[in-house]
Write a protein that holds these residues in place. Sequence first.
Motif, PDB file in Angstrom:
ATOM      1  N   GLN A  42     -11.454   0.831  -9.093  1.00 45.35           N
ATOM      2  CA  GLN A  42     -11.810  -0.261  -8.184  1.00 45.35           C
ATOM      3  C   GLN A  42     -10.608  -0.716  -7.360  1.00 45.35           C
ATOM      4  O   GLN A  42     -10.730  -1.022  -6.172  1.00 45.35           O
ATOM      5  CB  GLN A  42     -12.392  -1.429  -8.974  1.00 45.35           C
ATOM      6  N   LYS A  43      -9.412  -0.723  -7.967  1.00 46.36           N
ATOM      7  CA  LYS A  43      -8.196  -1.085  -7.233  1.00 46.36           C
ATOM      8  C   LYS A  43      -7.883  -0.054  -6.162  1.00 46.36           C
ATOM      9  O   LYS A  43      -7.407  -0.393  -5.078  1.00 46.36           O
ATOM     10  CB  LYS A  43      -7.007  -1.207  -8.190  1.00 46.36           C
ATOM     11  N   ALA A  44      -8.142   1.222  -6.471  1.00 40.60           N
ATOM     12  CA  ALA A  44      -7.905   2.273  -5.481  1.00 40.60           C
ATOM     13  C   ALA A  44      -8.800   2.070  -4.262  1.00 40.60           C
ATOM     14  O   ALA A  44      -8.356   2.228  -3.116  1.00 40.60           O
ATOM     15  CB  ALA A  44      -8.142   3.647  -6.096  1.00 40.60           C
ATOM     16  N   TRP A  45     -10.058   1.693  -4.477  1.00 35.55           N
ATOM     17  CA  TRP A  45     -10.949   1.417  -3.346  1.00 35.55           C
ATOM     18  C   TRP A  45     -10.492   0.176  -2.580  1.00 35.55           C
ATOM     19  O   TRP A  45     -10.550   0.135  -1.355  1.00 35.55           O
ATOM     20  CB  TRP A  45     -12.390   1.229  -3.815  1.00 35.55           C
ATOM     21  N   LYS A  46     -10.035  -0.833  -3.291  1.00 35.50           N
ATOM     22  CA  LYS A  46      -9.556  -2.049  -2.634  1.00 35.50           C
ATOM     23  C   LYS A  46      -8.343  -1.733  -1.754  1.00 35.50           C
ATOM     24  O   LYS A  46      -8.263  -2.186  -0.604  1.00 35.50           O
ATOM     25  CB  LYS A  46      -9.192  -3.099  -3.682  1.00 35.50           C
TER      26      LYS A  46
END
Length: 187
Positions: free
Chosen positions: A104-108
């Motif tokens: 999820q952090k990578a997408w953010k």
Amino acid sequence: MAKAMKDLRYHFGLKLKIYPDFEQRKIIKANSDASRFVYNEMVYVNLELWKFGNPKIYIKGVTEKISELQNLKNSTSALKDKYFFLRDKNIDSLAIDNAKKNYQKAWKLYREINSHGTPNFHRKTYLESYQTNPHYKTSDEAHLTNANARFLDEKHIQLPKLGRIRFKGSSKRLQKLFETTKSESEL
């Protein structure tokens, strides 16, 4: 209630080299493989959801597949139900949750910066790593020596699922840490 990093008394990193025994190495490998698998599964699920898009016509098989993928994406227990090896007693549940959070952090980061592209599959390498979080008792103050992941002394660390592990590194900083904890406990 959990505290934010800025609210904690200590806020610094330590670089340590651990020396696990054979059993601990097997546990580290299992956790590393599980966290990489979960990250790659999240990549796969999002790719499949993107391919299906937003269907305009109701087709039973397609809508069931989309709801199954959404369930896998949102629920850790659904992932563990589909892939039974994730329920192994040696696999840390926090490693699985942290793999999902990292995705999820990578997408953010992709949405904010957009310099490295969308999250890709992680390949298997000789480096084995995973993340876990320390848990504190609700009555205790957060400290480096009173959680389930803690320093036992200047040469040993206690980690969840792994137990006591010998380590080297950051000796000066740890000496200061243990001196302050000894002086606080004497007060």
